[in-house]
Design an enzyme around this catalytic site. Structure first.
Site, PDB file in Angstrom:
ATOM      1  N   LYS A   1       0.689  -1.117  -0.376  1.00  0.00           N
ATOM      2  CA  LYS A   1       0.028   0.083  -0.135  1.00  0.00           C
ATOM      3  C   LYS A   1       0.553   1.528  -0.129  1.00  0.00           C
ATOM      4  O   LYS A   1       0.185   2.093  -0.755  1.00  0.00           O
ATOM      5  CB  LYS A   1      -1.483  -0.058   1.146  1.00  0.00           C
ATOM      6  N   SER A   2       1.648   1.531   0.926  1.00  0.00           N
ATOM      7  CA  SER A   2       2.697   2.672   1.232  1.00  0.00           C
ATOM      8  C   SER A   2       3.505   2.953  -0.172  1.00  0.00           C
ATOM      9  O   SER A   2       3.458   4.207  -1.035  1.00  0.00           O
ATOM     10  CB  SER A   2       4.314   2.440   2.124  1.00  0.00           C
TER      11      SER A   2
ATOM     12  N   GLN B   1       4.729   9.779   7.510  1.00  0.00           N
ATOM     13  CA  GLN B   1       3.555  10.682   6.699  1.00  0.00           C
ATOM     14  C   GLN B   1       4.822  11.713   6.272  1.00  0.00           C
ATOM     15  O   GLN B   1       4.241  12.471   5.559  1.00  0.00           O
ATOM     16  CB  GLN B   1       2.511   9.902   6.765  1.00  0.00           C
TER      17      GLN B   1
ATOM     18  N   ASP C   1       1.760  -1.074  11.818  1.00  0.00           N
ATOM     19  CA  ASP C   1       0.478  -0.958  11.456  1.00  0.00           C
ATOM     20  C   ASP C   1      -0.188  -3.204  11.625  1.00  0.00           C
ATOM     21  O   ASP C   1      -1.381  -3.093  11.276  1.00  0.00           O
ATOM     22  CB  ASP C   1       0.967  -0.852   9.974  1.00  0.00           C
TER      23      ASP C   1
HETATM   24  C1  S3P Z   1       2.630   5.362   6.449  1.00  0.00           C
HETATM   25  C2  S3P Z   1       3.158   5.379   7.213  1.00  0.00           C
HETATM   26  C3  S3P Z   1       3.037   5.299   8.984  1.00  0.00           C
HETATM   27  C4  S3P Z   1       1.824   4.153   8.235  1.00  0.00           C
HETATM   28  C5  S3P Z   1       0.692   4.152   7.141  1.00  0.00           C
HETATM   29  C6  S3P Z   1       1.018   4.152   5.870  1.00  0.00           C
HETATM   30  C7  S3P Z   1       3.383   5.386   5.157  1.00  0.00           C
HETATM   31  O1  S3P Z   1       1.640   6.526   9.404  1.00  0.00           O
HETATM   32  O2  S3P Z   1       1.307   3.836   9.592  1.00  0.00           O
HETATM   33  O3  S3P Z   1       0.250   3.001   7.219  1.00  0.00           O
HETATM   34  O4  S3P Z   1       2.555   5.475   4.165  1.00  0.00           O
HETATM   35  O5  S3P Z   1       3.973   7.025   4.836  1.00  0.00           O
HETATM   36  P1  S3P Z   1       3.014   6.521   9.688  1.00  0.00           P
HETATM   37  O6  S3P Z   1       3.077   8.002   9.072  1.00  0.00           O
HETATM   38  O7  S3P Z   1       1.734   8.019  10.450  1.00  0.00           O
HETATM   39  O8  S3P Z   1       3.203   6.268  11.356  1.00  0.00           O
END
Ligand code: S3P
Length: 431
Positions: A22-23, A171, A316
């Site tokens: 997903k990321s 993020q 996650d």
């Molecule tokens: C993600 C970062 C994580 C994760 C999210 C996806 C990303 O969040 O929990 O599901 O793709 O950069 P945070 O940046 O809030 O830790």
């Protein structure tokens, strides 16, 4: 609201190929859009969250070629300054990653855009991104001084800043790295506990001016990004539901193929190994992301502690690890996980409530929980609270239930793993 009734006890057997990460899928769309020329990707995650990112860029004039149902995606990149002002609001649905990282990209554009989301996303904190972006020069307005969507952003004329990523949020880091591509001077980021590094890997692949200087990650204004051609690896966060499910149920044998083994994401494997899980890893490729296979055989696990330093690499996976801990021999402890309280739902509260409702023994802490292991769950009903990972974790808990587990409000699994229930039924066998 649709619900699902699942019967235990059962185990998991077979081969599982996880959906695209997903990321990485979000970032594939973003980097593809800002590159000059056509990028192509395979195994793109066709789930609601990533489709929100894709649609947002379409609304800003980027042609996307998604062959529906195949994961094949081409993106006709318009270059760093080729995005157009969207005609309407950009609706990010349930996706925090889309909203937070897109804010960083929009901070570099000389037009105005409005970002909206569903009720869950509209109650999640955005100040962590909007505050540093305002410091860089973006104008952002929203409820509570730019903390909650809907957010109106007017970018342009940015200057680099030094930023310490106290929350270890990928993020936030990613939003600032994108904004840094448009800013005068250097944008420098430091984090004490490393968060996932997919954005940095993409920046290097695209030839962006990024370097590590001691403790600082430094990015500078970019002239152009090169297009990419990439096979997106499988998502360890999706695989984790079946990995943990198999590792904790005697009788299970599971092979997980083509999964991303990036060390900033594999905390779940390290914790399971500490709990005595039988796991073997085969690494097949290192670049641009480590990829390989995971083999596991089920057994009774032992309790363990997950401290603050370990959280970002398994953030996650905490809901599904709470299921394993609730069934492990002895006591387990999670601390330093405040961030779970501001996910799609408050995941400390949702998991403690649900696992206690089916016979677990968990106690909430402000930043985690104390878990006393039981031998099996009983039966009962759990609520997703609209959160995909809570719903999938409860479904997996049913493997160790003596009776029937009802999971209510399951539609949310479509945000990250639309085929979850079909795959679960395919791999599940009576114990
Ligand atoms: C993600 C970062 C994580 C994760 C999210 C996806 C990303 O969040 O929990 O599901 O793709 O950069 P945070 O940046 O809030 O830790």
């Amino acid at each position: 609201m649709p619900s699902k009734v699942l019967n235990g006890p059962s185990c998991l057997k077979g081969i599982f190929v996880p959906p695209g990460d997903k990321s990485i899928s979000h970032r594939a769309v973003m980097f593809g859009a800002l590159a000059e020329g056509q990028s192509s990707f395979t195994h793109f995650l066709e789930a609601e969250d990533c489709l929100r990112t894709l649609t947002a860029f379409e609304c800003m004039g980027v042609p996307m070629g998604l062959e529906k149902g195949t994961g094949r995606l081409t993106v006709d990149g318009v270059g760093l300054s080729g995005l157009c002002a969207p005609k309407g609001d950009l609706d990010m649905g349930n996706s925090g990653t889309s909203m937070r990282i897109l804010l960083g990209i929009l901070a570099g554009q000389r037009f105005k855009a409005t970002l909206t989301g569903d009720p869950s996303l509209s109650s999640r904190p955005m100040r962590r991104v909007t505050q540093p972006l305002k410091k860089m020069g973006a104008q952002i307005k929203g409820r509570d001084n730019g903390n909650f969507a809907p957010l109106v952003i007017h970018g342009g004329r940015l200057k680099g800043i030094d930023f310490v990523n106290e929350l270890s949020s990928a993020q936030v880091k990613s939003a600032l790295l994108f904004a840094g591509l448009y800013a005068e001077g250097q944008t420098r980021i430091q984090e004490f506990i490393p968060s996932r590094d997919h954005t940095e890997r993409f920046l290097r692949m695209c030839g962006a001016p990024l370097r590590q200087e001691g403790e600082w990650l430094v990015v500078e204004k970019a002239v152009r990004l090169s297009p990419l051609h990439m096979a997106i690896p499988g998502d360890i966060s999706a695989a984790a539901f079946f990995l943990v499910g198999a590792a904790m149920t005697p009788g299970s044998f599971l092979t997980i193929e083509n999964v991303c083994l990036n060390p900033t994401r594999t905390g779940v494997i390290r914790v399971l190994e500490r709990m005595g899980a039988k796991i073997e890893i085969k690494r097949l490729k290192e670049e641009p992301e480590p990829v390989g296979c995971i083999y596991t055989e089920g057994c009774r696990l032992k309790g363990t502690r997950i401290p603050k330093e370990e959280i970002p690499a398994l953030i996650d996976e905490l809901p599904i690890l709470m299921v394993a801990m609730a069934l492990a021999e002895g006591e387990s402890l999670i601390t330093g996980a405040h961030e779970l309280r501001v996910k799609e739902t408050d995941r400390i509260q949702s998991m403690v409530h649900n696992l206690n409702a089916i016979g677990g023994s968990l106690q909430e802490l402000p930043d985690g929980c104390i878990i006393k292991g039981v031998e099996h769950f009983s039966s009962g009903t759990g609520q997703s609270f609209g959160d995909h990972r809570t719903a999938m974790s409860l479904a997996v808990a049913s493997l160790a239930a003596e009776g029937e587990i009802r999971v209510e409000d399951i539609d949310c699994v479509a945000t990250s793993f639309p085929a979850f229930f079909a795959e679960f039924e395919r791999l599940k066998q009576a114990a």
